[in-house]
Design a protein around this motif. Structure first.
Motif, PDB file in Angstrom:
ATOM      1  N   MET A   1       4.491  -8.334   6.811  1.00 35.13           N
ATOM      2  CA  MET A   1       4.469  -7.246   7.662  1.00 35.13           C
ATOM      3  C   MET A   1       3.012  -6.798   7.912  1.00 35.13           C
ATOM      4  O   MET A   1       2.466  -6.315   7.261  1.00 35.13           O
TER       5      MET A   1
ATOM      6  N   ASP B   1       0.917  -1.133  -0.067  1.00 33.96           N
ATOM      7  CA  ASP B   1      -0.068   0.008   0.122  1.00 33.96           C
ATOM      8  C   ASP B   1       0.897   1.215  -0.025  1.00 33.96           C
ATOM      9  O   ASP B   1       0.814   2.086   0.868  1.00 33.96           O
TER      10      ASP B   1
ATOM     11  N   LEU C   1       3.232  -5.893   2.432  1.00 31.32           N
ATOM     12  CA  LEU C   1       3.527  -4.779   3.181  1.00 31.32           C
ATOM     13  C   LEU C   1       2.199  -3.923   3.576  1.00 31.32           C
ATOM     14  O   LEU C   1       2.469  -2.820   3.824  1.00 31.32           O
TER      15      LEU C   1
ATOM     16  N   ASN D   1      -2.167  -2.839   8.830  1.00 32.61           N
ATOM     17  CA  ASN D   1      -2.454  -3.602   7.924  1.00 32.61           C
ATOM     18  C   ASN D   1      -3.505  -4.744   8.088  1.00 32.61           C
ATOM     19  O   ASN D   1      -4.198  -5.129   7.140  1.00 32.61           O
TER      20      ASN D   1
ATOM     21  N   TRP E   1       4.517  -5.390  13.990  1.00 33.34           N
ATOM     22  CA  TRP E   1       4.957  -3.962  14.271  1.00 33.34           C
ATOM     23  C   TRP E   1       6.001  -3.630  15.356  1.00 33.34           C
ATOM     24  O   TRP E   1       6.885  -2.738  15.128  1.00 33.34           O
TER      25      TRP E   1
ATOM     26  N   ASP F   1       7.300   4.233   4.249  1.00 28.47           N
ATOM     27  CA  ASP F   1       7.930   2.914   4.618  1.00 28.47           C
ATOM     28  C   ASP F   1       8.110   1.830   3.412  1.00 28.47           C
ATOM     29  O   ASP F   1       8.968   0.966   3.352  1.00 28.47           O
ATOM     30  N   ASP F   2       6.908   1.869   2.769  1.00 32.16           N
ATOM     31  CA  ASP F   2       6.700   0.719   1.797  1.00 32.16           C
ATOM     32  C   ASP F   2       8.022   1.224   0.643  1.00 32.16           C
ATOM     33  O   ASP F   2       8.529   0.143   0.162  1.00 32.16           O
TER      34      ASP F   2
ATOM     35  N   PRO G   1       8.613  -0.435   9.609  1.00 38.43           N
ATOM     36  CA  PRO G   1       8.189  -1.532   9.658  1.00 38.43           C
ATOM     37  C   PRO G   1       8.278  -2.327   8.387  1.00 38.43           C
ATOM     38  O   PRO G   1       8.760  -3.619   8.429  1.00 38.43           O
TER      39      PRO G   1
ATOM     40  N   ASN H   1      -0.828  -0.469  16.772  1.00 39.98           N
ATOM     41  CA  ASN H   1      -0.401   1.053  16.626  1.00 39.98           C
ATOM     42  C   ASN H   1      -1.672   1.788  15.995  1.00 39.98           C
ATOM     43  O   ASN H   1      -1.519   2.791  15.937  1.00 39.98           O
TER      44      ASN H   1
ATOM     45  N   GLU I   1      -2.704  -3.813  14.660  1.00 38.90           N
ATOM     46  CA  GLU I   1      -1.431  -3.260  13.763  1.00 38.90           C
ATOM     47  C   GLU I   1      -2.383  -2.723  12.711  1.00 38.90           C
ATOM     48  O   GLU I   1      -3.318  -3.599  12.084  1.00 38.90           O
TER      49      GLU I   1
HETATM   50  O1  RIB Z   1       1.423  -0.728  10.732  1.00 42.16           O
HETATM   51  C1  RIB Z   1       2.529  -0.336   9.858  1.00 42.16           C
HETATM   52  C2  RIB Z   1       2.125  -0.956   8.328  1.00 42.16           C
HETATM   53  O2  RIB Z   1       1.111  -0.300   8.107  1.00 42.16           O
HETATM   54  C3  RIB Z   1       3.142  -0.682   7.246  1.00 42.16           C
HETATM   55  O3  RIB Z   1       3.145  -1.517   6.511  1.00 42.16           O
HETATM   56  C4  RIB Z   1       2.728   0.742   7.137  1.00 42.16           C
HETATM   57  O4  RIB Z   1       3.338   1.031   5.715  1.00 42.16           O
HETATM   58  C5  RIB Z   1       1.337   0.565   6.999  1.00 42.16           C
HETATM   59  O5  RIB Z   1       1.040   0.040   5.645  1.00 42.16           O
END
Ligand code: RIB
Ligand code: CA
Length: 321
Positions: free
Chosen positions: A147, A10, A121, A164, A187, A14-15, A238, A156, A162
């Motif tokens: 991930m 997505d 991801l 995703n 995470w 960070d991706d 992450p 989070n 988390e």
């Molecule tokens: O919780 C972190 C994840 O959610 C990571 O993949 C970030 O890019 C979001 O997609």
């Protein structure tokens, strides 16, 4: 012999760094990038993935996938990654996504390839749709590095979940029970010592390469958001942590297989990855609890600990050139 990779993402900041790590790795043959709605709408994610592929001078197709979760309303993370997902710097790709739907590309590719490393991801919508339409593709996947989730710890986006997994818990539950060889990178593994502290970021900036500049600049919003989200002074990455494990399994220094399920009914714990850490669902003593012994076979390899130095070295190598 380079290993075949498929990356579902997505694509936000960070991706994008995780994509660079794979695209620049000499032993990774990235067959394609499939984009799913998550951090940003799927069209924006595809634009971000295209920009990243072009920045790496790579020739890898980017496919548009699911624009919403299986059942839930789309949820984005603009506050964390910026409105465009890449820190609102204004990055724009030259090219366009490949023709065709990401889910069809995943099915077609996995029907014709074997030994594939699938790295996810983002929310698992595309993967769930692909397996629903062609369950046999599971056998073409040698490793599925996810991930996602939070193994026996805080989330989070809610106290339990988390992003995703929370964004599409129904897809996550289907994928975790699909028979895919899942390696779960939660995470929690990108926090604390695994974050890029000020010295690490100064070191990366000193590389003076376009990739190093991009990796830091597109994560400028995320750096501020990390501090707001969890008090981290460093930059949590992450997806790159998960990608480092996909590229080198030895970076996961403590892994064990357990029954893992996903909460999809409760609002309070929606998207929680429930990990049977002590295998209590296998224990005779719990027959009383469950009524009958409903042993839950281990369906996920859970990563509990990583080699932080090796993870960061993996990142540095991808940005140095
Ligand atoms: O919780 C972190 C994840 O959610 C990571 O993949 C970030 O890019 C979001 O997609
Ligand atoms: Ca992501």
């Amino acid at each position: 012999m380079p290993r075949k990779f498929l990356i579902d993402t997505d694509t936000a900041s960070d991706d994008a760094v995780a994509l660079i790590m794979a695209l620049r790795h000499p032993d990774a043959d990235v067959l394609g990038v499939t984009v799913v709605a998550g951090n940003v709408p799927v069209e924006q994610g595809a634009s971000n993935a295209l920009f990243t592929v072009e920045l790496c001078d790579a020739r890898v197709p980017v496919y548009l996938g699911a624009d919403r979760p299986l059942l839930r309303e789309p949820q984005h993370a603009f506050w964390f990654h910026g409105e465009d997902g890449l820190g609102d710097v204004g990055y724009r790709p030259q090219g366009r996504p490949a023709d065709g739907y990401a889910v069809d590309f995943l099915v077609d590719t996995l029907r014709s390839a074997t030994g594939v490393t699938l790295v996810t991801l983002g929310p698992l919508t595309n993967i769930a749709l692909a397996i629903a339409s062609a369950p046999e593709i599971v056998s073409s996947v040698e490793r599925c590095v996810v991930m996602g989730g939070a193994a026996c710890t805080a989330g989070n986006v809610t106290p339990a979940a988390e992003f995703n997994v929370w964004a599409d818990p129904d897809a996550a539950r289907q994928v975790l029970h699909s028979g895919l060889p899942i390696e779960m990178v939660g995470w929690e593994l990108c926090r604390g010592a695994a974050t890029l502290d000020a010295d690490n970021r100064t070191y990366v900036r000193s590389f003076g390469t376009k990739l190093a500049e991009f990796a830091l600049d597109c994560n400028r919003t995320a750096l501020i958001a990390c501090r707001r989200q969890s008090g981290e002074p460093g930059l949590g990455l992450p997806d790159p942590v998960a990608m480092s494990i996909a590229l080198d399994p030895k970076i996961a220094t403590r892994v064990s297989a357990h029954y893992v399920d996903v909460e999809t009914r409760s609002d309070l714990t929606r998207g929680m990855t429930v990990v049977d850490r002590f295998d209590v669902t296998h224990d005779e003593r719990n027959r009383a609890v469950w009524g009958e012994l409903r042993a839950r076979p281990a369906n996920v390899k859970v990563c509990w600990q990583i080699d932080v130095l090796a993870w960061k070295e993996s990142l540095y190598r991808s940005l140095h050139r």
